[in-house]
Design an enzyme around this catalytic site. Structure first.
Site, PDB file in Angstrom:
ATOM      1  N   SER A  97      57.625  50.716  36.077  1.00  0.00           N
ATOM      2  CA  SER A  97      56.950  49.618  36.771  1.00  0.00           C
ATOM      3  C   SER A  97      57.132  48.308  36.014  1.00  0.00           C
ATOM      4  CB  SER A  97      55.453  49.962  36.851  1.00  0.00           C
ATOM      5  OG  SER A  97      54.706  48.851  37.231  1.00  0.00           O
ATOM      6  N   TYR A 110      46.852  52.945  32.993  1.00  0.00           N
ATOM      7  CA  TYR A 110      47.969  53.255  33.892  1.00  0.00           C
ATOM      8  C   TYR A 110      49.270  52.655  33.342  1.00  0.00           C
ATOM      9  CZ  TYR A 110      51.342  52.672  37.629  1.00  0.00           C
ATOM     10  OH  TYR A 110      52.515  52.667  38.338  1.00  0.00           O
ATOM     11  N   LYS A 159      52.991  54.380  31.805  1.00  0.00           N
ATOM     12  CA  LYS A 159      54.393  54.075  32.145  1.00  0.00           C
ATOM     13  C   LYS A 159      55.191  53.776  30.876  1.00  0.00           C
ATOM     14  CE  LYS A 159      54.179  54.794  36.453  1.00  0.00           C
ATOM     15  NZ  LYS A 159      54.768  56.032  36.944  1.00  0.00           N
TER      16      LYS A 159
HETATM   17  P1  NAD Z   1      51.807  57.854  45.767  1.00  0.00           P
HETATM   18  O1  NAD Z   1      50.460  58.133  45.205  1.00  0.00           O
HETATM   19  O2  NAD Z   1      51.933  57.524  47.194  1.00  0.00           O
HETATM   20  O3  NAD Z   1      52.773  59.087  45.463  1.00  0.00           O
HETATM   21  C1  NAD Z   1      52.635  59.883  44.300  1.00  0.00           C
HETATM   22  C2  NAD Z   1      52.631  61.342  44.744  1.00  0.00           C
HETATM   23  O4  NAD Z   1      52.522  62.177  43.587  1.00  0.00           O
HETATM   24  C3  NAD Z   1      51.442  61.686  45.650  1.00  0.00           C
HETATM   25  O5  NAD Z   1      51.921  62.304  46.822  1.00  0.00           O
HETATM   26  C4  NAD Z   1      50.596  62.634  44.818  1.00  0.00           C
HETATM   27  O6  NAD Z   1      49.949  63.607  45.612  1.00  0.00           O
HETATM   28  C5  NAD Z   1      51.630  63.232  43.868  1.00  0.00           C
HETATM   29  N1  NAD Z   1      51.099  63.689  42.575  1.00  0.00           N
HETATM   30  C6  NAD Z   1      50.356  62.993  41.692  1.00  0.00           C
HETATM   31  N2  NAD Z   1      50.098  63.737  40.610  1.00  0.00           N
HETATM   32  C7  NAD Z   1      50.698  64.950  40.807  1.00  0.00           C
HETATM   33  C8  NAD Z   1      50.779  66.142  40.060  1.00  0.00           C
HETATM   34  N3  NAD Z   1      50.172  66.265  38.869  1.00  0.00           N
HETATM   35  N4  NAD Z   1      51.466  67.189  40.563  1.00  0.00           N
HETATM   36  C9  NAD Z   1      52.076  67.104  41.768  1.00  0.00           C
HETATM   37  N5  NAD Z   1      52.020  65.988  42.530  1.00  0.00           N
HETATM   38  C10 NAD Z   1      51.341  64.925  42.063  1.00  0.00           C
HETATM   39  O7  NAD Z   1      52.444  56.693  44.868  1.00  0.00           O
HETATM   40  P2  NAD Z   1      53.745  55.812  45.111  1.00  0.00           P
HETATM   41  O8  NAD Z   1      53.316  54.434  45.430  1.00  0.00           O
HETATM   42  O9  NAD Z   1      54.697  56.506  45.984  1.00  0.00           O
HETATM   43  O10 NAD Z   1      54.304  55.759  43.626  1.00  0.00           O
HETATM   44  C11 NAD Z   1      55.290  56.665  43.189  1.00  0.00           C
HETATM   45  C12 NAD Z   1      55.585  56.395  41.720  1.00  0.00           C
HETATM   46  O11 NAD Z   1      56.001  55.047  41.581  1.00  0.00           O
HETATM   47  C13 NAD Z   1      54.400  56.564  40.794  1.00  0.00           C
HETATM   48  O12 NAD Z   1      54.867  57.115  39.580  1.00  0.00           O
HETATM   49  C14 NAD Z   1      53.912  55.161  40.568  1.00  0.00           C
HETATM   50  O13 NAD Z   1      53.254  55.007  39.340  1.00  0.00           O
HETATM   51  C15 NAD Z   1      55.221  54.398  40.591  1.00  0.00           C
HETATM   52  N6  NAD Z   1      55.081  52.993  40.940  1.00  0.00           N
HETATM   53  C16 NAD Z   1      54.452  52.655  42.108  1.00  0.00           C
HETATM   54  C17 NAD Z   1      54.307  51.318  42.435  1.00  0.00           C
HETATM   55  C18 NAD Z   1      53.580  50.904  43.681  1.00  0.00           C
HETATM   56  O14 NAD Z   1      53.142  49.752  43.751  1.00  0.00           O
HETATM   57  N7  NAD Z   1      53.433  51.768  44.683  1.00  0.00           N
HETATM   58  C19 NAD Z   1      54.830  50.327  41.596  1.00  0.00           C
HETATM   59  C20 NAD Z   1      55.487  50.723  40.428  1.00  0.00           C
HETATM   60  C21 NAD Z   1      55.610  52.063  40.111  1.00  0.00           C
HETATM   61  C1  WQD Z   2      49.434  41.215  44.288  1.00  0.00           C
HETATM   62  C2  WQD Z   2      48.814  39.832  44.335  1.00  0.00           C
HETATM   63  C3  WQD Z   2      46.552  39.762  43.515  1.00  0.00           C
HETATM   64  C4  WQD Z   2      44.702  42.131  46.610  1.00  0.00           C
HETATM   65  C5  WQD Z   2      50.024  46.244  41.088  1.00  0.00           C
HETATM   66  C6  WQD Z   2      49.807  47.114  39.875  1.00  0.00           C
HETATM   67  C7  WQD Z   2      51.046  47.190  39.056  1.00  0.00           C
HETATM   68  C8  WQD Z   2      52.226  47.654  39.886  1.00  0.00           C
HETATM   69  C9  WQD Z   2      52.396  46.762  41.072  1.00  0.00           C
HETATM   70  C10 WQD Z   2      52.443  50.060  39.875  1.00  0.00           C
HETATM   71  C11 WQD Z   2      47.995  39.503  43.078  1.00  0.00           C
HETATM   72  C12 WQD Z   2      46.607  39.389  44.980  1.00  0.00           C
HETATM   73  C13 WQD Z   2      45.638  41.462  45.860  1.00  0.00           C
HETATM   74  C14 WQD Z   2      43.686  41.403  47.285  1.00  0.00           C
HETATM   75  C15 WQD Z   2      44.648  39.373  46.446  1.00  0.00           C
HETATM   76  N1  WQD Z   2      52.034  48.986  40.415  1.00  0.00           N
HETATM   77  N2  WQD Z   2      45.607  40.095  45.781  1.00  0.00           N
HETATM   78  N3  WQD Z   2      43.703  40.042  47.182  1.00  0.00           N
HETATM   79  O1  WQD Z   2      48.586  43.115  40.868  1.00  0.00           O
HETATM   80  O2  WQD Z   2      51.055  42.753  41.139  1.00  0.00           O
HETATM   81  O3  WQD Z   2      50.254  44.966  40.637  1.00  0.00           O
HETATM   82  O4  WQD Z   2      51.163  46.714  41.803  1.00  0.00           O
HETATM   83  O5  WQD Z   2      53.050  50.194  38.871  1.00  0.00           O
HETATM   84  O6  WQD Z   2      50.821  48.078  38.002  1.00  0.00           O
HETATM   85  O7  WQD Z   2      48.754  46.546  39.113  1.00  0.00           O
HETATM   86  O8  WQD Z   2      49.791  43.996  42.917  1.00  0.00           O
HETATM   87  O9  WQD Z   2      49.233  44.088  45.314  1.00  0.00           O
HETATM   88  O10 WQD Z   2      47.384  44.370  43.602  1.00  0.00           O
HETATM   89  O11 WQD Z   2      48.421  42.144  43.944  1.00  0.00           O
HETATM   90  O12 WQD Z   2      44.598  38.145  46.373  1.00  0.00           O
HETATM   91  O13 WQD Z   2      42.806  41.972  47.932  1.00  0.00           O
HETATM   92  O14 WQD Z   2      47.873  39.793  45.427  1.00  0.00           O
HETATM   93  O15 WQD Z   2      45.604  38.986  42.833  1.00  0.00           O
HETATM   94  O16 WQD Z   2      48.166  38.152  42.820  1.00  0.00           O
HETATM   95  P1  WQD Z   2      49.878  43.620  41.349  1.00  0.00           P
HETATM   96  P2  WQD Z   2      48.666  43.730  44.000  1.00  0.00           P
END
Ligand code: NAD
Ligand code: WQD
Length: 355
Positions: A125, A150, A154
């Site tokens: 991330s 969290y 990562k």
């Molecule tokens: P998500 O929660 O939709 O998907 C994660 C899946 O993993 C879920 O279906 C959950 O049931 C499963 N899971 C969690 N723990 C588990 C375990 N111990 N055993 C088996 N299954 C398990 O999340 P997502 O948004 O698809 O994110 C996927 C990955 O990408 C995550 O590692 C997350 O940290 C990373 N990521 C997400 C974002 C984002 O904004 N969505 C941003 C950066 C990184």
């Molecule tokens: C985006 C912008 C908020 C909600 C998150 C995780 C980060 C990574 C990416 C996984 C910001 C603003 C949001 C609301 C708002 N995920 N906002 N009102 O903060 O960039 O990061 O997702 O790895 O770890 O923290 O994403 O979508 O929460 O916010 O004004 O109700 O929208 O302040 O500026 P963010 P976000």
């Protein structure tokens, strides 16, 4: 060739499964459904006309994970999405996050080593960068002390993979996602936040559909052109496609190093107000929003330098911000139409688990 997708019924995982299937990979998903619904499998199958194999168990269970790998010795590569991802929850319950995110990765890596599976793609991330001094942010920018448990998982997971690749015959690609939003064009799969969303896009669509009274815009006094914070939003389908390319790069031995790191973003920053404006114009819905104090821990602005991914992976995000907001809206409308509201999905999930 069989690819293991952990967390494959989740948001990014499900889109990636579809892309893998579209070019002929066989997919096996492992997910414990802690943050996703079994119905996702049906919807993947509707899109791909192919049902992925599926095993439901918790990857923190080392015995089950080990038994799984013994049964599936023909897995060629792994994409490891499974993790918990809520920043706020990780602050309230850090051990839940360290326990789940680290143990599941360790068990997967052990399974790889024990069964001679060489290749892994990992979901990292942009959170590892914190607030960078120089923008756009490059992969060689030093990671900063994580602001949440969290984020720390990562960083630690990246280190665990790097150390494991340096001491074993395994290779990894760490993909640092910026802000994934949007949904598949069919509106059959998308983001399914349980409870009140923290993230901007689902909060916008849930407000527009009437589930929330108004969006709170966290801060309008930042040092940005309109005062609201800036992020690099990327369409989830563009992101999914990059995973397929990363897997192929590993399989075809095109990696330059044991562990490679790539930023996955568009390279463009958009403010909260710009996202709202895009949403209003693509959906035709006027959004109710109010400005509030800055959200603690928020960074001011970040966007990716994507030149490494462009050059090495031959990948570039194609979809625009309007594509992202429109597809997110179509997904929200489809959810409403199918009455797959969060509570009902949880109820369905629970009733299945008790059957
Ligand atoms: P998500 O929660 O939709 O998907 C994660 C899946 O993993 C879920 O279906 C959950 O049931 C499963 N899971 C969690 N723990 C588990 C375990 N111990 N055993 C088996 N299954 C398990 O999340 P997502 O948004 O698809 O994110 C996927 C990955 O990408 C995550 O590692 C997350 O940290 C990373 N990521 C997400 C974002 C984002 O904004 N969505 C941003 C950066 C990184
Ligand atoms: C985006 C912008 C908020 C909600 C998150 C995780 C980060 C990574 C990416 C996984 C910001 C603003 C949001 C609301 C708002 N995920 N906002 N009102 O903060 O960039 O990061 O997702 O790895 O770890 O923290 O994403 O979508 O929460 O916010 O004004 O109700 O929208 O302040 O500026 P963010 P976000």
């Amino acid at each position: 060739m069989k690819i293991l997708v952990t967390g494959g019924t989740g948001y990014i995982g499900s889109h990636t499964v579809v892309e893998l299937q579209s070019i002929g990979f066989e997919v096996i998903i492992v997910d414990n459904l802690s943050n996703s619904s079994i119905d996702v499998l049906d919807n993947i199958s509707k899109i791909s006309r192919k049902r992925p194999l599926f095993e439901k168990f918790d990857l923190t269970d080392s015995e089950k994970t080990s038994a799984f790998f013994k049964l599936h010795g023909d897995i060629r590569a792994i994409i490891h999405f499974a993790a918990f991802k809520s920043v706020g929850e990780s602050v309230m319950d850090p051990l839940k996050y360290y326990g789940n995110n680290l143990s599941s990765l360790i068990n997967v890596l052990q399974g790889m080593i024990d069964n001679n599976i060489r290749d892994i793609v990992f979901s990292s991330s942009c959170t590892v960068y914190g607030q960078p001094d120089v923008l756009p942010v490059r992969e060689d920018t030093p990671v900063q002390k994580a602001v949440s448990p969290y984020g720390n998982t990562k960083q630690i997971c990246e280190e665990i993979i790097t150390d494991s690749c340096n001491s074993n015959e395994i290779r990894g690609i760490l993909l640092r996602y910026f802000n994934p939003i949007g949904a598949h064009e069919t509106a059959l799969i998308g983001e399914l936040p349980l409870g009140t969303p923290d993230c901007l896009m689902p909060y916008i669509t849930q407000t527009a559909i009437g589930r929330r009274p108004f969006l709170r815009v966290w801060g309008n006094d930042y040092d940005t052109p309109d005062g609201t914070a800036i992020r690099d939003y990327i369409h989830v389908v563009d992101l999914a496609k990059a995973h397929v390319i990363a897997v192929e790069r590993l399989i075809h031995e095109k990696c330059i190093k044991n562990v490679e790191v790539f930023n996955l973003g568009t390279g463009n920053g958009f403010s909260v107000i710009e996202v709202i404006k895009s949403f209003e114009s693509t959906s035709g819905v006027k959004l109710n929003f109010e400005t509030r104090e800055r959200r603690p821990g928020d960074i001011v602005k970040i966007w990716a330098d994507t030149s490494l991914a462009n050059k090495e992976l031959g990948w570039e995000a194609e979809k625009t911000l309007d594509d992202m907001t429109l597809s997110a809206w179509k997904w929200e409308l489809a959810l409403k139409n199918r009455k797959l509201r969060n509570g009902e999905i949880v109820k369905q999930q629970n009733s299945r688990m008790t059957k």
